[in-house]
Design a protein around this motif. Structure first.
Motif, PDB file in Angstrom:
ATOM      1  N   GLU A  89      95.510   1.077  96.281  1.00 57.56           N
ATOM      2  CA  GLU A  89      94.994   0.263  97.504  1.00 57.56           C
ATOM      3  C   GLU A  89      93.862  -0.432  97.487  1.00 57.56           C
ATOM      4  O   GLU A  89      93.413  -1.126  98.262  1.00 57.56           O
ATOM      5  N   ASN A  90      93.113  -0.174  96.455  1.00 54.54           N
ATOM      6  CA  ASN A  90      91.586  -0.785  96.296  1.00 54.54           C
ATOM      7  C   ASN A  90      91.488  -1.663  95.193  1.00 54.54           C
ATOM      8  O   ASN A  90      90.322  -1.884  94.737  1.00 54.54           O
ATOM      9  N   SER A  91      92.433  -1.717  94.586  1.00 55.31           N
ATOM     10  CA  SER A  91      92.310  -2.649  93.192  1.00 55.31           C
ATOM     11  C   SER A  91      93.061  -3.925  93.219  1.00 55.31           C
ATOM     12  O   SER A  91      93.892  -4.298  94.071  1.00 55.31           O
ATOM     13  N   ASP A  92      92.948  -4.546  91.958  1.00 54.46           N
ATOM     14  CA  ASP A  92      93.901  -5.801  91.798  1.00 54.46           C
ATOM     15  C   ASP A  92      95.412  -5.496  91.475  1.00 54.46           C
ATOM     16  O   ASP A  92      95.612  -4.421  90.953  1.00 54.46           O
ATOM     17  N   PRO A  93      96.252  -6.273  91.581  1.00 52.63           N
ATOM     18  CA  PRO A  93      97.534  -5.742  91.504  1.00 52.63           C
ATOM     19  C   PRO A  93      98.009  -5.366  90.158  1.00 52.63           C
ATOM     20  O   PRO A  93      98.760  -4.339  90.118  1.00 52.63           O
ATOM     21  N   ARG A  94      97.386  -5.835  89.116  1.00 47.94           N
ATOM     22  CA  ARG A  94      97.954  -5.185  87.691  1.00 47.94           C
ATOM     23  C   ARG A  94      97.347  -3.785  87.714  1.00 47.94           C
ATOM     24  O   ARG A  94      98.218  -2.797  87.089  1.00 47.94           O
ATOM     25  N   LEU A  95      96.199  -3.545  88.141  1.00 45.39           N
ATOM     26  CA  LEU A  95      95.711  -2.233  87.895  1.00 45.39           C
ATOM     27  C   LEU A  95      96.507  -1.385  89.160  1.00 45.39           C
ATOM     28  O   LEU A  95      96.550   0.025  88.753  1.00 45.39           O
ATOM     29  N   ALA A  96      96.663  -1.874  90.488  1.00 44.34           N
ATOM     30  CA  ALA A  96      97.242  -1.028  91.272  1.00 44.34           C
ATOM     31  C   ALA A  96      98.593  -0.740  90.694  1.00 44.34           C
ATOM     32  O   ALA A  96      99.161   0.505  91.209  1.00 44.34           O
ATOM     33  N   ASN A 135      89.328 -11.887  91.470  1.00 43.25           N
ATOM     34  CA  ASN A 135      88.467 -12.125  90.602  1.00 43.25           C
ATOM     35  C   ASN A 135      88.389 -10.698  89.595  1.00 43.25           C
ATOM     36  O   ASN A 135      87.895 -10.640  88.683  1.00 43.25           O
ATOM     37  N   LEU A 136      88.924  -9.554  90.272  1.00 41.55           N
ATOM     38  CA  LEU A 136      88.767  -8.454  89.633  1.00 41.55           C
ATOM     39  C   LEU A 136      89.467  -8.160  88.248  1.00 41.55           C
ATOM     40  O   LEU A 136      88.929  -7.845  87.440  1.00 41.55           O
ATOM     41  N   ALA A 137      90.545  -8.786  88.027  1.00 31.13           N
ATOM     42  CA  ALA A 137      91.394  -8.539  87.044  1.00 31.13           C
ATOM     43  C   ALA A 137      90.617  -9.235  85.772  1.00 31.13           C
ATOM     44  O   ALA A 137      90.717  -8.848  84.760  1.00 31.13           O
ATOM     45  N   PRO A 138      90.455 -10.354  86.101  1.00 30.20           N
ATOM     46  CA  PRO A 138      89.669 -11.216  84.887  1.00 30.20           C
ATOM     47  C   PRO A 138      88.160 -10.521  84.385  1.00 30.20           C
ATOM     48  O   PRO A 138      87.903 -10.447  83.288  1.00 30.20           O
ATOM     49  N   ILE A 139      87.659  -9.990  85.618  1.00 25.46           N
ATOM     50  CA  ILE A 139      86.400  -9.341  85.304  1.00 25.46           C
ATOM     51  C   ILE A 139      86.593  -8.102  84.592  1.00 25.46           C
ATOM     52  O   ILE A 139      85.881  -7.526  83.455  1.00 25.46           O
ATOM     53  N   ARG A 140      87.599  -7.294  84.736  1.00 30.40           N
ATOM     54  CA  ARG A 140      88.076  -6.147  84.200  1.00 30.40           C
ATOM     55  C   ARG A 140      88.313  -6.527  82.501  1.00 30.40           C
ATOM     56  O   ARG A 140      88.057  -5.828  81.504  1.00 30.40           O
TER      57      ARG A 140
END
Length: 227
Positions: A89-96, A135-140
């Motif tokens: 519920e709280n992350s980017d689509p790939r991590l979700a 922006n979360l996925a490229p940061i990870r």
């Protein structure tokens, strides 16, 4: 508690620690005598568990040791379910998606009575934060590869700036996601709300320090105890 279960619990306690832990501490957590603990450690070592140490100095489990799949108790099932649902519920689509895949793999091997906890959970995630961010996925990815990022950023007063940063961790707060990084402009550690990054450019430039070193340095500066 059977001896087999106790031995598995002992391995789990050692796996949680990165540094040697004294026998008295392990015995207290397991609810057994120190003499029984020493016998259990000797038994695990005889079976091939790479436990190093000795009485009075402490014990540590070398990295890389694996066990066959273990049965989860009710608390562990609820912890896995709650954690995976929170990430979804709280992350980017790939991590979700990865979180839900983990949950599905765990659910597939649970017996019917434990599966009920997954299908009809008593612990629920109430989404109140800002949720995922592009922006979360490229940061990870940059954190994993230890790569620099270039960002255009608006601070709390909406003042814009351009930065080159060395990202090493992301904090998930209720209302925001924050990347901790070394900022080349300020020559110090800074924290950037991901929803205030208006433009992000990935680079192939590796930052000069290892992520673990940055994280340790940052923890010391922030007064956060290492785990």
């Amino acid at each position: 508690m059977s001896r087999a279960v106790r031995l598995l619990d002992l391995v789990q306690l050692l796996r949680r620690r990165r540094h040697p832990v004294r026998g008295e501490v392990l015995a207290r957590e397991l609810g057994i005598s120190l003499r029984t603990l020493y016998r259990d450690i000797a038994s695990l070592q005889a079976q091939g568990a790479p436990i190093e140490g000795e009485p009075g100095l402490g014990y540590v489990l070398r990295p890389g040791f694996t066990l066959p799949p273990l049965m989860f108790n009710e608390d562990e099932v609820e912890a896995l379910m709650l954690g995976s649902h929170w990430v979804s519920e709280n992350s980017d689509p790939r991590l979700a998606q990865a979180a839900m895949d983990v949950a599905a793999k765990v659910a597939a091997v649970l017996p019917p009575d434990k599966r009920e906890l997954f299908d009809n959970p008593g612990l629920l995630i109430v989404r109140r934060g800002s949720g995922a961010n592009d922006n979360l996925a490229p940061i990870r990815e940059a954190i994993r590869k230890e790569r620099k990022l270039k960002i255009d950023y608006n601070d709390v007063g909406r003042s814009p700036s351009s930065r080159a940063i060395w990202p090493f961790a992301v904090g998930f707060f209720e209302q925001a996601r924050v990347v901790a990084a070394w900022c080349e402009l300020r020559q110090d550690y800074r924290h950037f709300r991901i929803d205030r990054i208006v433009r992000l450019t990935e680079t192939d430039i590796r930052y000069p320090k290892r992520r673990a070193v940055l994280l340790k340095d940052w923890r010391k500066q922030m007064g956060i105890a290492s785990r």
